[in-house]
Design a protein around this motif. Structure first.
Motif, PDB file in Angstrom:
ATOM      1  N   LEU A  46       0.826  -1.205   0.000  1.00  0.00           N
ATOM      2  CA  LEU A  46       0.000   0.000   0.000  1.00  0.00           C
ATOM      3  C   LEU A  46       0.859   1.254   0.000  1.00  0.00           C
ATOM      4  O   LEU A  46       0.581   2.216  -0.722  1.00  0.00           O
ATOM      5  CB  LEU A  46      -0.942   0.003   1.214  1.00  0.00           C
ATOM      6  CG  LEU A  46      -2.373  -0.498   0.956  1.00  0.00           C
ATOM      7  CD1 LEU A  46      -2.359  -1.929   0.426  1.00  0.00           C
ATOM      8  CD2 LEU A  46      -3.214  -0.396   2.205  1.00  0.00           C
ATOM      9  N   LYS A  50       0.879   3.940  -3.069  1.00  0.00           N
ATOM     10  CA  LYS A  50       0.585   5.353  -2.800  1.00  0.00           C
ATOM     11  C   LYS A  50       1.681   6.244  -3.386  1.00  0.00           C
ATOM     12  O   LYS A  50       1.386   7.253  -4.037  1.00  0.00           O
ATOM     13  CB  LYS A  50       0.476   5.589  -1.297  1.00  0.00           C
ATOM     14  CG  LYS A  50       0.208   7.048  -0.919  1.00  0.00           C
ATOM     15  CD  LYS A  50       0.268   7.258   0.584  1.00  0.00           C
ATOM     16  CE  LYS A  50       1.695   7.133   1.101  1.00  0.00           C
ATOM     17  NZ  LYS A  50       1.797   7.465   2.549  1.00  0.00           N
ATOM     18  N   THR A  66      -5.477   5.728  -1.838  1.00  0.00           N
ATOM     19  CA  THR A  66      -4.622   4.770  -1.122  1.00  0.00           C
ATOM     20  C   THR A  66      -4.145   5.354   0.192  1.00  0.00           C
ATOM     21  O   THR A  66      -4.047   4.648   1.211  1.00  0.00           O
ATOM     22  CB  THR A  66      -3.426   4.361  -1.985  1.00  0.00           C
ATOM     23  OG1 THR A  66      -3.891   3.851  -3.241  1.00  0.00           O
ATOM     24  CG2 THR A  66      -2.589   3.284  -1.295  1.00  0.00           C
ATOM     25  N   ILE A  98      -8.681  -0.162  -3.842  1.00  0.00           N
ATOM     26  CA  ILE A  98      -7.496   0.501  -4.399  1.00  0.00           C
ATOM     27  C   ILE A  98      -7.212  -0.037  -5.799  1.00  0.00           C
ATOM     28  O   ILE A  98      -6.955   0.714  -6.746  1.00  0.00           O
ATOM     29  CB  ILE A  98      -6.265   0.278  -3.484  1.00  0.00           C
ATOM     30  CG1 ILE A  98      -6.427   1.063  -2.179  1.00  0.00           C
ATOM     31  CG2 ILE A  98      -4.972   0.687  -4.201  1.00  0.00           C
ATOM     32  CD1 ILE A  98      -5.368   0.744  -1.141  1.00  0.00           C
TER      33      ILE A  98
END
Length: 250
Positions: A46, A50, A66, A98
């Protein structure tokens, strides 16, 4: 291919080969109750997603989304948000979305604003005092008969938690063996694995069709091979034209 195009292709290659397997592993741990282990695995992909999407032209919305999901994950990890079944399920939904957002940007140029806005609002509510109310976890099913076919219209945005799932499964299970059922998911955004598995099991003794699948539901439906047990149609009209064709000559 320009530099930006090359970056996008490289990113999606990493998504398929690296990030998706890591996320699936992390979500699997969450589902088995290993919340710390699942969060630890999820945090890495994650954070990378991002950062990378923040530098990719056109994918900034994915980076912002995100970031919100990552913040929610950190709050559960720190204990600021209690790791209840509902809060952990919401985390799983956010993580899955996401990838939906990334794919929507790639295919459509922008994410579905209504879906992302709703998810961000759910994350915001869960982060506040008391979290979501119990009423938000309950689903309702409207039932009507049409030419001997039971049409079940699902009135819930997401089918994941026990109360949501059980309401739907009880309604389908009440249809006698050999009966025909059409599930209208037009208002549903996502359906959890346990619900799909239960519906597939019920389809062994009933003819079950589904219609109105969202982008996310459709992706799961076909990737899991659920079309072998359940028939999918674009609309209720398409289903009835197949199930109840007009008499010859009309």
């Amino acid at each position: 291919m320009g530099e930006d195009d090359a970056l996008v292709e490289e990113f999606f290659s990493e998504v398929n080969d690296k990030y998706s397997p890591q996320v699936m592993e992390g979500l699997g741990l969450l589902e088995t109750g290993d919340i710390p282990g699942g969060i630890e695995i999820l945090a890495r992909p994650l954070h990378t997603i991002k950062g990378v999407t923040g530098f990719m032209a056109g994918f900034e919305a994915a980076s912002r989304f995100t970031h919100k999901v990552e913040d929610y994950l950190k709050k559960i990890q720190s204990g600021e948000i209690e790791a209840t079944e509902q809060n952990v399920t919401l985390l799983s939904l956010g993580v899955n979305m996401i990838f939906t957002v990334i794919e929507q940007i790639r295919e459509q140029g922008a994410p579905d604003e209504a879906e992302t806005t709703e998810m961000l609002e759910l994350l915001r509510q869960a982060s506040g005092p008391g979290g979501p109310t119990a009423a938000e976890t309950k689903a309702r099913v409207e039932i009507e008969a049409h030419d001997g076919i039971m049409v079940l219209r699902v009135l819930a945005r997401r089918i994941h938690l026990g109360p949501e799932r059980e309401t739907l499964i009880r309604a389908v299970a009440a249809i006698p063996d050999g009966g025909r059922v059409l599930l209208d998911f037009s208002g549903v955004l996502t359906v959890g694995s346990a619900a799909w598995e239960a519906l597939a099991a019920l389809a062994e003794k009933r003819e079950i069709a589904v219609t109105g699948l969202s982008f996310d539901c459709r992706s799961v439906f076909y990737s899991w091979g659920l079309d072998r047990a359940l028939r999918a149609f674009a609309s209720a009209e398409d289903y009835f034209q197949t199930a109840c064709p007009p008499p010859a000559g009309q």
